[in-house]
Design a protein around this motif. Structure first.
Motif, short mmCIF file in Angstrom:
data_model
loop_
_atom_site.label_atom_id
_atom_site.label_comp_id
_atom_site.label_asym_id
_atom_site.label_seq_id
_atom_site.Cartn_x
_atom_site.Cartn_y
_atom_site.Cartn_z
N VAL A 316 -39.55 0.35 -67.82
CA VAL A 316 -40.74 -0.21 -68.52
C VAL A 316 -41.93 -0.23 -67.53
CG1 VAL A 316 -39.10 -2.11 -69.92
CG2 VAL A 316 -40.05 -2.76 -67.66
N LEU A 317 -42.89 -0.55 -68.39
CA LEU A 317 -44.21 -0.66 -67.68
C LEU A 317 -44.34 -1.95 -66.89
CD1 LEU A 317 -46.53 1.35 -69.85
CD2 LEU A 317 -45.71 2.16 -67.76
N LEU A 318 -45.30 -2.30 -66.35
CA LEU A 318 -45.46 -3.41 -65.41
C LEU A 318 -45.50 -4.91 -66.16
CD1 LEU A 318 -47.78 -2.03 -62.66
CD2 LEU A 318 -45.43 -2.68 -62.52
N PRO A 319 -46.26 -4.67 -67.21
CA PRO A 319 -46.41 -6.08 -67.84
C PRO A 319 -44.91 -6.65 -68.67
CG PRO A 319 -48.08 -4.56 -68.56
CD PRO A 319 -47.31 -3.83 -67.68
N ASN A 320 -44.20 -5.57 -68.92
CA ASN A 320 -42.89 -6.00 -69.60
C ASN A 320 -41.77 -6.28 -68.03
OD1 ASN A 320 -43.45 -6.07 -72.07
ND2 ASN A 320 -42.86 -3.75 -72.29
N LEU A 321 -42.26 -5.74 -66.88
CA LEU A 321 -41.26 -5.97 -65.88
C LEU A 321 -41.37 -7.48 -65.30
CD1 LEU A 321 -39.39 -4.33 -63.77
CD2 LEU A 321 -41.46 -4.70 -62.39
N ILE A 322 -42.91 -7.79 -65.32
CA ILE A 322 -42.96 -8.96 -64.46
C ILE A 322 -42.81 -10.11 -65.65
CG2 ILE A 322 -45.00 -10.39 -63.85
CD1 ILE A 322 -44.16 -7.93 -61.98
N GLN A 323 -42.89 -9.79 -66.83
CA GLN A 323 -42.64 -10.84 -68.01
C GLN A 323 -43.83 -12.00 -67.97
OE1 GLN A 323 -38.67 -11.30 -68.04
NE2 GLN A 323 -38.63 -10.74 -70.16
N ARG A 324 -44.92 -12.03 -67.45
CA ARG A 324 -45.80 -12.90 -67.32
C ARG A 324 -47.36 -12.11 -67.32
NH1 ARG A 324 -44.37 -16.85 -63.93
NH2 ARG A 324 -46.48 -17.88 -63.88
N PRO A 325 -48.36 -12.82 -67.49
CA PRO A 325 -49.63 -12.12 -67.33
C PRO A 325 -50.03 -11.76 -65.98
CG PRO A 325 -50.03 -14.12 -68.87
CD PRO A 325 -48.51 -14.11 -67.99
N LEU A 326 -50.48 -10.53 -65.67
CA LEU A 326 -50.81 -10.17 -64.37
C LEU A 326 -52.05 -10.51 -64.09
CD1 LEU A 326 -48.53 -7.86 -65.52
CD2 LEU A 326 -49.03 -6.82 -63.41
N LEU A 327 -52.20 -11.39 -62.96
CA LEU A 327 -53.44 -12.13 -62.75
C LEU A 327 -54.27 -11.43 -61.52
CD1 LEU A 327 -52.31 -15.60 -63.31
CD2 LEU A 327 -53.54 -14.15 -64.88
N ALA A 328 -55.44 -11.67 -61.17
CA ALA A 328 -56.22 -11.37 -60.07
C ALA A 328 -56.05 -12.11 -59.16
CB ALA A 328 -57.84 -11.27 -60.84
N GLY A 329 -55.91 -11.23 -57.87
CA GLY A 329 -55.73 -11.92 -56.54
C GLY A 329 -54.48 -12.24 -56.35
N LEU A 330 -53.55 -11.72 -57.03
CA LEU A 330 -52.16 -12.13 -56.78
C LEU A 330 -51.70 -10.72 -56.64
CD1 LEU A 330 -50.63 -14.63 -59.37
CD2 LEU A 330 -51.16 -15.14 -57.03
N GLN A 331 -50.19 -10.66 -55.69
CA GLN A 331 -49.76 -9.34 -55.25
C GLN A 331 -48.43 -9.57 -56.07
OE1 GLN A 331 -49.75 -8.08 -50.98
NE2 GLN A 331 -49.88 -10.37 -50.72
N TYR A 332 -48.08 -8.54 -56.59
CA TYR A 332 -46.73 -8.26 -57.32
C TYR A 332 -45.58 -7.35 -56.73
CZ TYR A 332 -49.12 -10.92 -60.82
OH TYR A 332 -49.92 -12.04 -61.52
N PHE A 333 -44.68 -7.58 -56.29
CA PHE A 333 -43.65 -6.76 -55.66
C PHE A 333 -42.45 -6.50 -56.64
CE2 PHE A 333 -45.93 -9.03 -52.31
CZ PHE A 333 -46.17 -8.24 -51.48
N GLY A 334 -42.27 -7.10 -57.87
CA GLY A 334 -41.14 -6.85 -58.58
C GLY A 334 -41.06 -8.21 -59.64
N ARG A 335 -40.15 -8.19 -60.26
CA ARG A 335 -39.98 -9.35 -61.26
C ARG A 335 -39.65 -10.49 -60.42
NH1 ARG A 335 -36.10 -9.02 -66.63
NH2 ARG A 335 -37.94 -8.15 -67.35
N GLY A 336 -40.26 -11.49 -60.73
CA GLY A 336 -40.29 -12.95 -59.91
C GLY A 336 -40.59 -13.01 -58.73
N ASP A 337 -41.30 -12.02 -58.28
CA ASP A 337 -41.80 -11.85 -56.95
C ASP A 337 -43.21 -11.69 -56.93
OD1 ASP A 337 -42.23 -11.67 -54.10
OD2 ASP A 337 -40.84 -9.86 -53.72
N TYR A 338 -43.91 -12.57 -56.73
CA TYR A 338 -45.54 -12.57 -56.95
C TYR A 338 -45.96 -13.44 -55.66
CZ TYR A 338 -45.28 -16.12 -60.30
OH TYR A 338 -44.93 -17.45 -60.88
N ARG A 339 -46.92 -13.21 -55.13
CA ARG A 339 -47.67 -14.05 -54.11
C ARG A 339 -49.22 -13.90 -53.97
NH1 ARG A 339 -44.07 -10.63 -49.70
NH2 ARG A 339 -42.14 -10.19 -50.99
N GLY A 340 -49.68 -15.04 -53.32
CA GLY A 340 -51.04 -14.89 -53.19
C GLY A 340 -51.43 -13.79 -52.07
N VAL A 341 -52.82 -13.50 -51.92
CA VAL A 341 -53.23 -12.59 -50.86
C VAL A 341 -53.61 -13.30 -49.67
CG1 VAL A 341 -53.64 -10.64 -52.20
CG2 VAL A 341 -55.41 -12.52 -51.78
#
Length: 341
Positions: A316-341
């Motif tokens: 799947v593409l990233l929006p369907n993988l992350i299953q939440r809006p992808l927001l500015a200033g956050l790092q995304y490593f995979g589903r359920g794994d996002y962190r600030g910079v």
């Protein structure tokens, strides 16, 4: 006489009713306007600076979509004066658009109207019409996303696109601006096939070693190249080497896409080793990092896809993988794994 009196009475009552209705309509308009004037970015985003940053970038993207910009104008979008405080309220929220009212700028644009369907999950549901409520995408139980860096390559990227078509898989391509300028038709093909394009800098420096102005310039030049090639601005940034910090990460107002599976195709330059490494390290929700500039990497893709599909994975593409809006200033490593910079 009675008939005339009744007619006169009905006409008079009709005029009064119309006046009351008009007054009520005007009052409702004023109430709505007053309510809108009381809204701030903090209220509509639940006091999220990440959502506000996303709105800033959507404003830039919409301006670029609405107006035919030159490369120089695209490069200057990062300097467009846009609100950075949650208390700001330079917008009008209607049932169809969020209209950002701009201060004087070099584009001579007074306002930018962003359709609400682009703001689903960015603006809180209670401020949106029902049809724009954010609903988490339904996806299969086991999902992964393929990403490819450092292209486009005039030979290997088209070959890879054919492989993806054959297996009915889409991927995200993080492209280098210098290559996009050389091979714009390849970038157009990437999007035409239903894939996504992200920004991977102009010539692959480590952004954290650069000044703010030089780091911005790397991203801005690539934005301009991708816009010239495809007519769109990239939604995501992937910093070269994954190197990011808060200083640099907050310069771009975009999600930072990292990875959870490094194929190490760049180190192995060996198809079987690349395949084995990816298959051994992939798990549910992985973002897989590969490169479309090495023949051995492209050759590994069919076996990686076919084997993971046999194991029950869906690509799947990233929006369907992350299953939440992808927001500015956050790092995304995979589903359920996002962190600030």
């Amino acid at each position: 006489m009675i008939t005339l009196f009744r007619n006169h009475l009905f006409i008079t009552l009709g005029i009064i009713a119309t006046a009351i209705t008009t007054l009520g309509f005007q009052t409702n308009q004023k109430v709505a306007a007053a309510t809108s004037n009381q809204l701030t970015y903090g209220k509509i985003t639940n006091n999220s600076l990440h959502r506000l940053g996303t709105i800033r970038q959507l404003t830039r993207s919409q301006l670029a979509e609405d107006h035919h910009l030159t490369g120089k104008q695209v490069q200057q979008l990062v300097y467009l004066p846009l609100p950075k405080r949650l208390t700001a309220h330079n917008f009008t929220l209607s049932r169809t658009h969020l209209t950002i009212h701009l201060v004087k700028n070099s584009y001579n644009v007074n306002e930018v109207a962003i359709p609400l369907n682009k703001l689903t999950g960015i603006i809180l549901n209670r401020y949106m019409p029902k049809q724009y409520d954010y609903v988490k995408p339904a996806t299969p139980k086991k999902v992964v996303s393929l990403t490819f860096d450092d292209g486009p390559d005039p030979t290997l990227t088209p070959k890879l696109l054919k492989i993806l078509q054959r297996y009915h898989v889409h991927a995200t391509f993080f492209e280098v601006g210098s290559s996009v300028m050389k091979y714009p038709a390849v970038s157009r093909s990437v999007l035409k096939d239903g894939n996504q394009i992200g920004n991977h800098s102009r010539n692959h420096p480590q952004l954290t070693n650069l000044s703010n102005s030089r780091a911005r310039h790397q991203i801005a030049l690539t934005d301009a190249a991708i816009y010239k090639a495809t007519g769109t601005l990239p939604q995501y940034v992937r910093p070269p080497y994954g190197a990011i910090n808060s200083r640099v990460g907050n310069l771009f107002d975009r999600p930072i896409i990292q990875w959870s599976v490094d194929s190490r195709d760049w180190a192995y330059l060996n198809t079987p080793k690349t395949v084995n490494h990816v298959l051994a390290t992939t798990h549910n929700g992985s973002i897989i990092l590969m490169h479309d500039i090495h023949p051995t990497s492209v050759a590994a893709v069919p076996q990686i896809i076919s084997t993971l599909k046999k194991r029950g994975y869906t690509f799947v593409l990233l929006p369907n993988l992350i299953q939440r809006p992808l927001l500015a200033g956050l790092q995304y490593f995979g589903r359920g794994d996002y962190r600030g910079v």
